[in-house]
Every structure is written in structure tokens, then in C-alpha cells.
Design a protein around this motif. Structure first.
Motif, PDB file in Angstrom:
ATOM      1  N   MET A   1      13.788 -20.751  18.658  1.00  0.00           N
ATOM      2  CA  MET A   1      15.006 -20.056  18.673  1.00  0.00           C
ATOM      3  C   MET A   1      15.073 -19.011  19.614  1.00  0.00           C
ATOM      4  O   MET A   1      16.043 -18.708  20.025  1.00  0.00           O
ATOM      5  N   ILE A   2      14.058 -18.346  19.661  1.00  0.00           N
ATOM      6  CA  ILE A   2      14.046 -17.177  20.628  1.00  0.00           C
ATOM      7  C   ILE A   2      13.988 -17.511  22.036  1.00  0.00           C
ATOM      8  O   ILE A   2      14.521 -17.092  22.913  1.00  0.00           O
ATOM      9  N   LEU A   3      13.134 -18.698  22.390  1.00  0.00           N
ATOM     10  CA  LEU A   3      13.187 -19.302  23.617  1.00  0.00           C
ATOM     11  C   LEU A   3      14.582 -19.748  23.811  1.00  0.00           C
ATOM     12  O   LEU A   3      15.220 -19.731  25.113  1.00  0.00           O
ATOM     13  N   GLY A   4      15.315 -20.136  23.000  1.00  0.00           N
ATOM     14  CA  GLY A   4      16.785 -20.462  23.139  1.00  0.00           C
ATOM     15  C   GLY A   4      17.773 -19.457  23.469  1.00  0.00           C
ATOM     16  O   GLY A   4      18.534 -19.681  24.187  1.00  0.00           O
ATOM     17  N   GLY A   5      17.346 -18.435  22.776  1.00  0.00           N
ATOM     18  CA  GLY A   5      18.294 -17.130  23.135  1.00  0.00           C
ATOM     19  C   GLY A   5      18.079 -16.661  24.539  1.00  0.00           C
ATOM     20  O   GLY A   5      18.857 -16.292  25.300  1.00  0.00           O
ATOM     21  N   PHE A   6      16.478 -16.787  24.827  1.00  0.00           N
ATOM     22  CA  PHE A   6      16.340 -16.411  26.127  1.00  0.00           C
ATOM     23  C   PHE A   6      17.153 -17.278  27.320  1.00  0.00           C
ATOM     24  O   PHE A   6      17.524 -16.929  28.297  1.00  0.00           O
ATOM     25  N   ALA A   7      17.114 -18.454  26.861  1.00  0.00           N
ATOM     26  CA  ALA A   7      17.751 -19.444  27.798  1.00  0.00           C
ATOM     27  C   ALA A   7      19.120 -19.084  27.877  1.00  0.00           C
ATOM     28  O   ALA A   7      19.798 -19.231  29.119  1.00  0.00           O
ATOM     29  N   TYR A   8      19.867 -18.878  26.916  1.00  0.00           N
ATOM     30  CA  TYR A   8      21.225 -18.529  26.867  1.00  0.00           C
ATOM     31  C   TYR A   8      21.459 -17.422  27.759  1.00  0.00           C
ATOM     32  O   TYR A   8      22.285 -17.255  28.481  1.00  0.00           O
ATOM     33  N   ILE A   9      20.617 -16.517  27.465  1.00  0.00           N
ATOM     34  CA  ILE A   9      20.892 -15.054  28.251  1.00  0.00           C
ATOM     35  C   ILE A   9      20.504 -15.327  29.698  1.00  0.00           C
ATOM     36  O   ILE A   9      21.197 -14.874  30.495  1.00  0.00           O
ATOM     37  N   ALA A  10      19.581 -15.936  30.140  1.00  0.00           N
ATOM     38  CA  ALA A  10      18.973 -16.411  31.544  1.00  0.00           C
ATOM     39  C   ALA A  10      20.329 -17.239  32.255  1.00  0.00           C
ATOM     40  O   ALA A  10      20.770 -16.968  33.383  1.00  0.00           O
ATOM     41  N   GLY A  11      20.874 -18.230  31.377  1.00  0.00           N
ATOM     42  CA  GLY A  11      21.931 -18.956  31.737  1.00  0.00           C
ATOM     43  C   GLY A  11      23.143 -18.215  32.091  1.00  0.00           C
ATOM     44  O   GLY A  11      23.780 -18.271  33.013  1.00  0.00           O
ATOM     45  N   ALA A  12      23.559 -17.226  31.196  1.00  0.00           N
ATOM     46  CA  ALA A  12      24.672 -16.487  31.264  1.00  0.00           C
ATOM     47  C   ALA A  12      24.510 -15.495  32.615  1.00  0.00           C
ATOM     48  O   ALA A  12      25.532 -15.404  33.320  1.00  0.00           O
ATOM     49  N   ALA A  13      23.147 -14.954  32.627  1.00  0.00           N
ATOM     50  CA  ALA A  13      23.075 -13.986  33.912  1.00  0.00           C
ATOM     51  C   ALA A  13      23.294 -14.837  35.137  1.00  0.00           C
ATOM     52  O   ALA A  13      23.741 -14.248  36.229  1.00  0.00           O
ATOM     53  N   VAL A  14      22.766 -15.927  35.396  1.00  0.00           N
ATOM     54  CA  VAL A  14      22.596 -16.863  36.631  1.00  0.00           C
ATOM     55  C   VAL A  14      24.024 -17.295  36.785  1.00  0.00           C
ATOM     56  O   VAL A  14      24.699 -17.189  38.103  1.00  0.00           O
ATOM     57  N   SER A  15      24.849 -17.537  35.660  1.00  0.00           N
ATOM     58  CA  SER A  15      26.249 -18.118  35.787  1.00  0.00           C
ATOM     59  C   SER A  15      27.145 -16.820  36.475  1.00  0.00           C
ATOM     60  O   SER A  15      27.851 -17.191  37.177  1.00  0.00           O
ATOM     61  N   GLY A  16      26.864 -15.913  35.785  1.00  0.00           N
ATOM     62  CA  GLY A  16      27.622 -14.577  36.329  1.00  0.00           C
ATOM     63  C   GLY A  16      27.299 -14.232  37.677  1.00  0.00           C
ATOM     64  O   GLY A  16      28.276 -13.625  38.545  1.00  0.00           O
ATOM     65  N   ALA A  17      26.154 -14.363  37.999  1.00  0.00           N
ATOM     66  CA  ALA A  17      25.847 -14.113  39.452  1.00  0.00           C
ATOM     67  C   ALA A  17      25.864 -15.135  40.388  1.00  0.00           C
ATOM     68  O   ALA A  17      25.223 -14.906  41.666  1.00  0.00           O
ATOM     69  N   SER A  18      26.403 -16.337  40.159  1.00  0.00           N
ATOM     70  CA  SER A  18      26.239 -17.526  40.816  1.00  0.00           C
ATOM     71  C   SER A  18      27.116 -17.340  42.130  1.00  0.00           C
ATOM     72  O   SER A  18      28.497 -16.760  42.042  1.00  0.00           O
TER      73      SER A  18
END
Length: 149
Positions: A1-18
């Protein structure tokens, strides 16, 4: 679940900076990984940790929430059919599409973006591979889609 949370955070950050398609694809992949982890492991964790008499209620509430989220996403997608890309697909007047795109972007200089939308829709209408269009970029100033390599 922690890995899933990190993946969400990283995905949101990359999406915002795309700033290009590659970053958008990467953000989608990271968000999908996060979604996969959380939709598999959270229900399992909840079922294992819940008191036996409430276990079914927890499991069913998670499934209900997922279905409710999918319904909400479908409703949003249905209401967004008036976006510039959809209007071009429907063959609406270019000036109306341009006015809507200017309103959405808040700027008057959207001709390049509108040309890209029209070109992508024309290529899709001719049966060109959609994946090729995603992986391609427009050569500067020409309005023609060309591969990166």
C-alpha cells in the motif's frame, strides 16, 4: 500500500509538471501502478484487519466506492463532450471551437494548438494509428505530425 501511495504521489507530481507527451505517459503509468496497488491491497488489508462481524461490510463498501467512482468518472466524461477536441470531431465551426479554446486557456493565441487538434482529428479520421499519434510530435511550425526519431 505504501508503494501504491508513492506511485500516486509520483504520478501526480509528474502529471502536474508535464510539458510533453512522454511525461504525460509516464504520469499515467505511475498513476495506474498506484491504482493497481491500492485496489488490490487495500481491500485485502481491510478484510484482514476488520473485526470478523464487520468484514463483509468493509469489503462491500470498498467495492461500492470503486463503482461509485467509476460512475462519477463516466458522468464527467459524458458532460465533457463539448470540449474543443469533441467539437472538432463533430465537425463544428472552427471559429466556435477557437472561441471555446480561447476561453478555456485564457489567451487569444491558440492557433497552433487548434491546428494540432484539427490535424490529429484528421489523421484519426483517415484511420491512422492512434498510438502512433500519441508517440509522435509535431515539427515546429509545420502543423504536420512527424515521428520523434
Amino acid at each position: 500500500m505504501i508503494l501504491g501511495g508513492f506511485a500516486y504521489i509520483a504520478g501526480a507530481a509528474v502529471s502536474g509538471a508535464s510539458v510533453n507527451v512522454s511525461m504525460a505517459i509516464l504520469s499515467g503509468a505511475l498513476l495506474s501502478i498506484g491504482l493497481g496497488f491500492t485496489t488490490q491491497f487495500v481491500p485485502l488489508y481491510m478484510a484482514e484487519m476488520a473485526v470478523a462481524r464487520y468484514r463483509e461490510a468493509f469489503s462491500n463498501s470498498i467495492q461500492f466506492s470503486l463503482c461509485l467512482g467509476a460512475l462519477a468518472a463516466t458522468i464527467v466524461n459524458f458532460t465533457m463532450k463539448k470540449t474543443p477536441n469533441s467539437l472538432v470531431q463533430q465537425g463544428k465551426d472552427r471559429d466556435k471551437v477557437k472561441a471555446l479554446l480561447q476561453k478555456i486557456r485564457g489567451v487569444d493565441t491558440i492557433d497552433d494548438e487548434l491546428d494540432e487538434i484539427v490535424a490529429a482529428n484528421a489523421a484519426a479520421a483517415q484511420g491512422e494509428n492512434g498510438l502512433w499519434l500519441i508517440l509522435s510530435t509535431r515539427s515546429h511550425g509545420s502543423g504536420i505530425w512527424r515521428p520523434r526519431c
